[in-house]
Enzyme design. Structure first.
Site, PDB file in Angstrom:
ATOM      1  N   GLY A  86      -5.025   1.280  10.020  1.00  0.00           N
ATOM      2  CA  GLY A  86      -3.933   0.805  10.873  1.00  0.00           C
ATOM      3  C   GLY A  86      -3.802  -0.702  10.875  1.00  0.00           C
ATOM      4  N   ARG A 118       0.436  -4.924  -4.571  1.00  0.00           N
ATOM      5  CA  ARG A 118       0.520  -5.863  -3.447  1.00  0.00           C
ATOM      6  C   ARG A 118       0.865  -7.238  -4.004  1.00  0.00           C
ATOM      7  NH1 ARG A 118      -0.843  -3.769   1.361  1.00  0.00           N
ATOM      8  NH2 ARG A 118      -2.473  -2.181   1.527  1.00  0.00           N
ATOM      9  N   GLY A 152       0.844  -1.208   0.000  1.00  0.00           N
ATOM     10  CA  GLY A 152       0.000   0.000   0.000  1.00  0.00           C
ATOM     11  C   GLY A 152       0.872   1.249   0.000  1.00  0.00           C
ATOM     12  N   ILE A 154       1.675   3.713   6.901  1.00  0.00           N
ATOM     13  CA  ILE A 154       0.921   4.587   7.805  1.00  0.00           C
ATOM     14  C   ILE A 154       0.585   3.841   9.102  1.00  0.00           C
ATOM     15  CG2 ILE A 154      -0.089   5.922   5.920  1.00  0.00           C
ATOM     16  CD1 ILE A 154      -2.786   4.458   6.601  1.00  0.00           C
ATOM     17  N   ASP A 155       0.759   2.504   9.095  1.00  0.00           N
ATOM     18  CA  ASP A 155       0.369   1.715  10.277  1.00  0.00           C
ATOM     19  C   ASP A 155       1.406   1.784  11.410  1.00  0.00           C
ATOM     20  OD1 ASP A 155      -1.705   0.993   8.611  1.00  0.00           O
ATOM     21  OD2 ASP A 155      -0.869  -0.973   8.120  1.00  0.00           O
TER      22      ASP A 155
HETATM   23  O1  F6P Z   1      -1.125  -0.981   5.437  1.00  0.00           O
HETATM   24  C1  F6P Z   1      -1.668   0.245   5.085  1.00  0.00           C
HETATM   25  C2  F6P Z   1      -3.173   0.152   4.988  1.00  0.00           C
HETATM   26  O2  F6P Z   1      -3.669   1.428   4.628  1.00  0.00           O
HETATM   27  C3  F6P Z   1      -3.886  -0.342   6.243  1.00  0.00           C
HETATM   28  O3  F6P Z   1      -3.978   0.638   7.234  1.00  0.00           O
HETATM   29  C4  F6P Z   1      -5.196  -0.792   5.670  1.00  0.00           C
HETATM   30  O4  F6P Z   1      -5.771  -1.790   6.484  1.00  0.00           O
HETATM   31  C5  F6P Z   1      -4.814  -1.350   4.325  1.00  0.00           C
HETATM   32  O5  F6P Z   1      -3.559  -0.759   3.993  1.00  0.00           O
HETATM   33  C6  F6P Z   1      -5.780  -1.067   3.222  1.00  0.00           C
HETATM   34  O6  F6P Z   1      -5.341  -1.729   2.085  1.00  0.00           O
HETATM   35  P1  F6P Z   1      -5.844  -1.456   0.593  1.00  0.00           P
HETATM   36  O7  F6P Z   1      -5.232  -0.173   0.130  1.00  0.00           O
HETATM   37  O8  F6P Z   1      -5.333  -2.626  -0.162  1.00  0.00           O
HETATM   38  O9  F6P Z   1      -7.323  -1.363   0.662  1.00  0.00           O
END
Ligand code: F6P
Length: 359
Positions: free
Chosen positions: A179, A73, A10, A135-136
């Site tokens: 998070g 990803r 991400g 960001i986590d």
């Molecule tokens: O790991 C960063 C993050 O934004 C998390 O906080 C969230 O759970 C996830 O990625 C969301 O993922 P995506 O962008 O694949 O929906």
């Protein structure tokens, strides 16, 4: 020398600021080196794609959100998978392409999953350096990850804005903060935004304690309440379940998120008007904060220093106001949770913030 670089997982603010730090360090200090920008994270390396980056590519990107390299990803659990149709695993393809591209090292900017794959590539003999993005803020061994503080700023502003409308209407408003499995972003933004109740995955909550706090506030004449809910928060009961069981239980009850469930419970038990707000990917978009720009400059240039010194199989870490490094194999697969005795939790409790648990 050929240095491969990719951004994976991400995105978040400050990826470009780190690329700039690395690129400028290399141009200044390892003049004969060539930087190969690999597009779309590990996906690009699996396909053997890459382009030479010029000095000018690293200019004018300090304050630009997202990533100029693109990202994707690539789940770690699929890295070693082979099938009859595709007998070469993704990890082996990356190793082959690293050699074909004649790379001397690979710098991977990414979060927890990226670091697990980086450790795997390092085990396969590649010279890898990880850089802690997310960001986590859940990467083990570093005080902070780049991108985290920018997201704290956005989430805080969101809570600030919710505050005024909640107060006008006398509502209980729940703001769901990103998070993943950890509560760092919710803890920081919750305190910075003056939330009355903060719910973290690390402290499974009791619905009755949440409703009690809202009722107590009402008795004090405060008709509104603000709840910062981590997307990974769960009730005490849910904490005893496996993830699959938890998801199934929520689906059965007609909810996908804990925030929706809690909003309904509060409305029923306290009899107040509730609303939920999900800022979602807004927390990952836009320009990096000044603090993130500072640590990104340190992290990026330190990665260049590690390359110059020939130090690989490591990830860069922030420690106080300096940068250092940890071995990839020591941190990969470990999660940095919020310690339940974190000083910020204590300070918040001491001023009356509820975490939905027994003190
Ligand atoms: O790991 C960063 C993050 O934004 C998390 O906080 C969230 O759970 C996830 O990625 C969301 O993922 P995506 O962008 O694949 O929906």
């Amino acid at each position: 020398m050929k240095i491969g670089v990719l951004t994976s997982g991400g995105d978040c603010p400050a990826l470009n600021a780190v690329l700039r730090g690395l690129g400028k360090y290399v141009c200044e200090n390892i003049p004969k080196a060539e930087i190969i920008g690999i597009p779309d994270g590990y996906g690009g390396l699996i396909e053997g794609e890459g382009r030479v980056m010029k000095k000018s590519d690293f200019s004018g990107i300090l304050n630009i959100g997202g990533t100029i390299l693109g990202t994707s990803r690539q789940p770690f659990k699929k890295m070693n998978v082979t099938t009859e149709d595709d007998p070469v695993s993704k990890a082996e393809k990356m190793k082959e392409n690293y050699k074909k591209m004649k790379l001397d090292c690979l710098v991977t900017l990414g979060g927890a999953g990226t670091h697990k794959s980086a450790a795997l590539l390092s085990e396969l003999g590649l010279n890898v350096i990880g850089l802690p993005k997310t960001i986590d803020n859940d990467i083990y061994g570093t005080d902070f990850t780049f991108g985290f503080h920018s997201a704290v700023d956005v989430a805080t502003e969101c809570i600030d804005r919710i505050h005024t409308t909640a107060a006008s209407h006398g509502r209980t408003m729940l703001v769901e903060i990103m998070g993943n499995k950890v509560g760092w972003l919710t803890l920081y933004a919750g305190i910075a935004g003056g939330a009355d109740i903060i719910l973290l995955p690390e402290l499974p909550f009791d619905v009755d304690r949440v409703t009690k706090k809202i009722s107590e506030r009402a008795k004090e004449g405060k008709a509104f309440s603000i709840i910062a809910v981590a997307e990974g928060a769960m009730t005490e009961e849910e904490a005893l379940m496996k993830k699959k069981e938890r998801i199934a239980k929520r689906e059965e009850s007609g909810y996908t998120t804990v925030t929706e469930y809690l909003a309904k419970q509060i409305a029923e038990k306290v009899g107040v008007d509730t609303r939920t707000v999900v800022p979602g990917h807004l927390q990952r978009g836009g320009a990096p904060s000044p603090y993130d720009r500072l640590i990104s400059t340190q992290v990026g240039s330190y990665a260049g220093y590690l390359i110059k010194q020939g130090i690989f199989g490591v990830t860069v870490a922030i420690s106080g106001d300096t940068v250092t490094h940890n071995r990839l194999k020591d941190i990969a697969g470990k999660t940095k949770f919020v310690p339940v005795n974190h000083p910020l939790i204590k300070a918040a409790r001491d001023i009356g913030v509820s975490f939905g648990v027994k003190r």
